[in-house]
Design an enzyme around this catalytic site. Sequence first.
Site, PDB file in Angstrom:
ATOM      1  N   CYS A 146       0.819  -1.224   0.000  1.00 22.08           N
ATOM      2  CA  CYS A 146       0.000   0.000   0.000  1.00 22.08           C
ATOM      3  C   CYS A 146       0.847   1.265   0.000  1.00 22.08           C
ATOM      4  O   CYS A 146       0.318   2.356  -0.066  1.00 22.08           O
ATOM      5  CB  CYS A 146      -0.874   0.036   1.250  1.00 22.08           C
ATOM      6  SG  CYS A 146      -2.076  -1.264   1.248  1.00 22.08           S
ATOM      7  N   ASP A 147       2.152   1.123   0.123  1.00 27.09           N
ATOM      8  CA  ASP A 147       3.016   2.287   0.271  1.00 27.09           C
ATOM      9  C   ASP A 147       3.312   2.917  -1.092  1.00 27.09           C
ATOM     10  O   ASP A 147       3.684   2.208  -2.030  1.00 27.09           O
ATOM     11  CB  ASP A 147       4.319   1.844   0.940  1.00 27.09           C
ATOM     12  CG  ASP A 147       5.060   3.007   1.530  1.00 27.09           C
ATOM     13  OD1 ASP A 147       5.304   2.992   2.746  1.00 27.09           O
ATOM     14  OD2 ASP A 147       5.403   3.937   0.769  1.00 27.09           O
TER      15      ASP A 147
END
Length: 384
Positions: A335-336
């Site tokens: 998700c980064d």
Amino acid sequence: MQFSISISTPEEVIPPETWERVLNFLARTDRRTPYLLIDERRLRENCRRIGRGIKNSRGFYAMKANPDPKVVRVVADEGLGFEIASEGELDVLKSIGLTAERIISSNPVKSPEFIRDAYSYGVRLFAFDSAEELEKIQALAPECRVYVRLSVPNEGSEWPLSKKFGVEPPEAVALLKEAQRRGLKPVGITFHVGSQCRNIYNWSTALSKVFTVWRQVEKEGIQLKILNIGGGYPIRYTKEVVEIEEIEAVINQTVFSQFPAHIEVHLEPGRAVIGDAGVFITRVIGKAKRADENWLYLDVGVFNGLMESIGGIRYSFVVGSRARPKKWTIAGPSCDSFDVIARDVYLPEPNIGDIVVIPSAGAYTISYASEFNGFPIPETVLLE
Ligand SMILES: Cc1ncc(COP(=O)(O)O)c(C=O)c1O
């Protein structure tokens, strides 16, 4: 299956025999991705290339590049020594029964626990670049042989290593004398031209600098024996690089025209041993169009294997589609938003679930990987 690549042909970056073996493997497996496939034959060939062009030389594999026990066993079997920095790396070598005489440590700043452990196993060759390190080595590894790390230019290397370690010649001379005063055996000098070094002149410049120190300490009555030229040999990611044989011809010529003939040359390559023997087998897990950018999401990213993509290494990508190439931004699964592994990559459009092969992924991939966000560290599979 026909494959397309972000460069013209896979053979531009993958040795053709390796590519053939990878294709054969893919044709007979449905193993869950991602995984790192290591071509054992290429790994063995790489081991045999190291130091072939340099007289009186000895190779020590820089284990940080890939410490997988399967890889380590093959490298050991090929007769190379090992350059290590930690108790963890030493434990792997102990587990295969490697003798201490084949181990050196070129990390100029080592933990006291590691020095103690390595010394008790029998390791007797350590690098340093400060008086503080000498004090530790004297206390924990008395009478050992030591070599000083010189700072040298890293221009033209894609992964520079010059800032953190190394001293200039006057300090190197003073430190070698200090080592002797402390009852240690000052035996040599080391440097690192930077990893993935594409500038052949870095080695010549570094060697001239080493020579100044060598001559100076000789005048002071210290006879050195070991010239450790570190790592830095480059491999192909997306473009041609200078070949090892060419680099070694320059090194051999420079060394044996300047240094005493009895000199022992130590090499400690990591990337050039394992890098192009490994390919990542990954899969497309998603696609998206964001404004005018095409995004491709893979099951390997910055955090679980491709960390070097954020520090200057540009990988190639091979897909099994023959569609017209489009421009892609390629990202990992987490998700980064830091997890972007390549931009402006031209590739035919793959489908979700398709395999994407990433060549030259054997070095500094799994050894850096974490399970951030719950994504597994890819398994290493040895292709025998
Ligand atoms: C002390 C030392 N030796 C050898 C190496 C291996 O370098 P390369 O993988 O560029 O050959 C490194 C890499 O960081 C290093 O720090």
